[in-house]
Design an enzyme around this catalytic site. Structure first.
Site, PDB file in Angstrom:
ATOM      1  N   SER A 198      79.756  74.892  -9.360  1.00  0.00           N
ATOM      2  CA  SER A 198      79.581  74.363  -8.001  1.00  0.00           C
ATOM      3  C   SER A 198      80.712  73.410  -7.620  1.00  0.00           C
ATOM      4  CB  SER A 198      78.255  73.613  -7.890  1.00  0.00           C
ATOM      5  OG  SER A 198      77.189  74.421  -8.341  1.00  0.00           O
TER       6      SER A 198
HETATM    7  N1  SAH Z   1      75.268  74.639 -12.805  1.00  0.00           N
HETATM    8  C1  SAH Z   1      76.386  75.521 -13.069  1.00  0.00           C
HETATM    9  C2  SAH Z   1      76.709  76.463 -11.931  1.00  0.00           C
HETATM   10  C3  SAH Z   1      75.626  77.353 -11.613  1.00  0.00           C
HETATM   11  S1  SAH Z   1      75.985  78.948 -10.990  1.00  0.00           S
HETATM   12  C4  SAH Z   1      77.627  74.756 -13.451  1.00  0.00           C
HETATM   13  O1  SAH Z   1      77.619  73.519 -13.437  1.00  0.00           O
HETATM   14  O2  SAH Z   1      78.598  75.403 -13.794  1.00  0.00           O
HETATM   15  C5  SAH Z   1      74.315  79.511 -11.127  1.00  0.00           C
HETATM   16  C6  SAH Z   1      73.953  79.955 -12.527  1.00  0.00           C
HETATM   17  O3  SAH Z   1      72.561  80.267 -12.495  1.00  0.00           O
HETATM   18  C7  SAH Z   1      74.660  81.209 -12.962  1.00  0.00           C
HETATM   19  O4  SAH Z   1      75.286  81.007 -14.187  1.00  0.00           O
HETATM   20  C8  SAH Z   1      73.537  82.245 -13.068  1.00  0.00           C
HETATM   21  O5  SAH Z   1      73.727  83.194 -14.080  1.00  0.00           O
HETATM   22  C9  SAH Z   1      72.339  81.364 -13.339  1.00  0.00           C
HETATM   23  N2  SAH Z   1      71.042  81.940 -13.001  1.00  0.00           N
HETATM   24  C10 SAH Z   1      70.706  82.705 -11.929  1.00  0.00           C
HETATM   25  N3  SAH Z   1      69.413  83.036 -11.963  1.00  0.00           N
HETATM   26  C11 SAH Z   1      68.904  82.461 -13.088  1.00  0.00           C
HETATM   27  C12 SAH Z   1      67.604  82.444 -13.682  1.00  0.00           C
HETATM   28  N4  SAH Z   1      66.570  83.094 -13.141  1.00  0.00           N
HETATM   29  N5  SAH Z   1      67.436  81.743 -14.829  1.00  0.00           N
HETATM   30  C13 SAH Z   1      68.466  81.084 -15.406  1.00  0.00           C
HETATM   31  N6  SAH Z   1      69.728  81.079 -14.897  1.00  0.00           N
HETATM   32  C14 SAH Z   1      69.935  81.758 -13.755  1.00  0.00           C
END
Ligand code: SAH
Length: 234
Positions: A85
């Site tokens: 993000s």
């Molecule tokens: N917080 C992260 C960025 C998040 S991007 C950082 O600091 O880098 C969103 C992430 O959520 C992605 O890696 C995606 O694979 C994950 N994601 C999406 N749906 C999900 C779910 N149901 N359970 C766990 N992770 C999930």
């Protein structure tokens, strides 16, 4: 000739050390600039959030070929269609949960591990769940190498939360869900806060603040945001 050799042996390590310190300093000042122009300038005032954003080496959370973009004012692709993000959003979501009052925080969507690291600088323990196995492996390794001992990473569907460590003082969801997963509401401590982007995937969503008080749920819209979708299934 001998003297020249001696100079060579002294000079080379000195150049290396200076070069090394130089590299560290470049990122430190880049981070200061990021915090001043993107975070403080937009109203984030919480001192411990600012300190954490100044400390965590964001460039180590992006792919090597994207290091030059690490401190830019936008999300950066981290592979598998996912992104780390934008710095402001990370700081904002961290400030909103009032991390100084939190002991245990759950994050859904580990991605690169950056948001988890920002939280881990402030709270006692961070539990973070990632659904994509490759990203889970990379983040786990990265957080271990950086010495974070208070972060537990799990490869699972975050929809179900992490019941064995519940309840949590705060829950930070970093993928856009169409609705707030009920298991996450259940696992939120009374008096706890959850921040979650809610809305249609691939469109603009609303960042929501969910609070549990006396067993009741209160929600508030914070701002429009754009997150990668929350994956259902499994
Ligand atoms: N917080 C992260 C960025 C998040 S991007 C950082 O600091 O880098 C969103 C992430 O959520 C992605 O890696 C995606 O694979 C994950 N994601 C999406 N749906 C999900 C779910 N149901 N359970 C766990 N992770 C999930």
């Amino acid at each position: 000739m001998k003297r020249q050799k001696k100079i060579f042996y002294v000079l080379i390590p000195v150049i290396f050390i200076y070069g090394f310190i130089g590299v560290i300093d470049v990122y430190k000042s880049t981070r200061e600039k990021m915090v001043n122009t993107q975070i403080r300038a937009r109203g984030i005032e919480n001192r411990i959030v600012i300190e954490s954003m100044l400390k965590v080496p964001r460039h180590l959370f992006v792919p090597k070929n994207r290091i030059s973009e690490a401190y830019h004012d936008r999300p950066v692709p981290i592979g598998y269609g996912q992104t780390i993000s934008q710095p402001f959003i990370v700081a904002y979501m961290t400030e909103v949960i009032e991390p100084e009052k939190c002991i245990k925080v759950l994050e859904i969507g580990t991605g690169s591990g950056y948001q988890a690291a920002i939280l881990a600088e402030i709270v006692d323990s961070v539990f973070t769940i990632e659904i994509i196995t490759e990203l889970y492996n990379e983040a786990k390794k990265r957080l271990h190498e950086l010495g974070y001992k208070n972060i537990k990473v799990k490869n699972a569907n975050g929809y179900w939360g992490w019941n064995e460590h519940a309840p949590f003082d705060a829950i930070v969801v970093t993928a856009a869900a169409e609705f707030v997963p009920p298991p996450l509401i259940e696992q939120l401590k009374d008096g706890g806060k959850m921040v979650i982007p809610v809305g249609s995937p691939f469109l603009v969503q609303t960042l929501m603040l969910i609070e549990k008080k006396g067993g009741k749920i209160y929600s508030k819209s914070l701002m429009p945001v754009r997150f990668v979708p929350f994956v259902r299934g499994k």
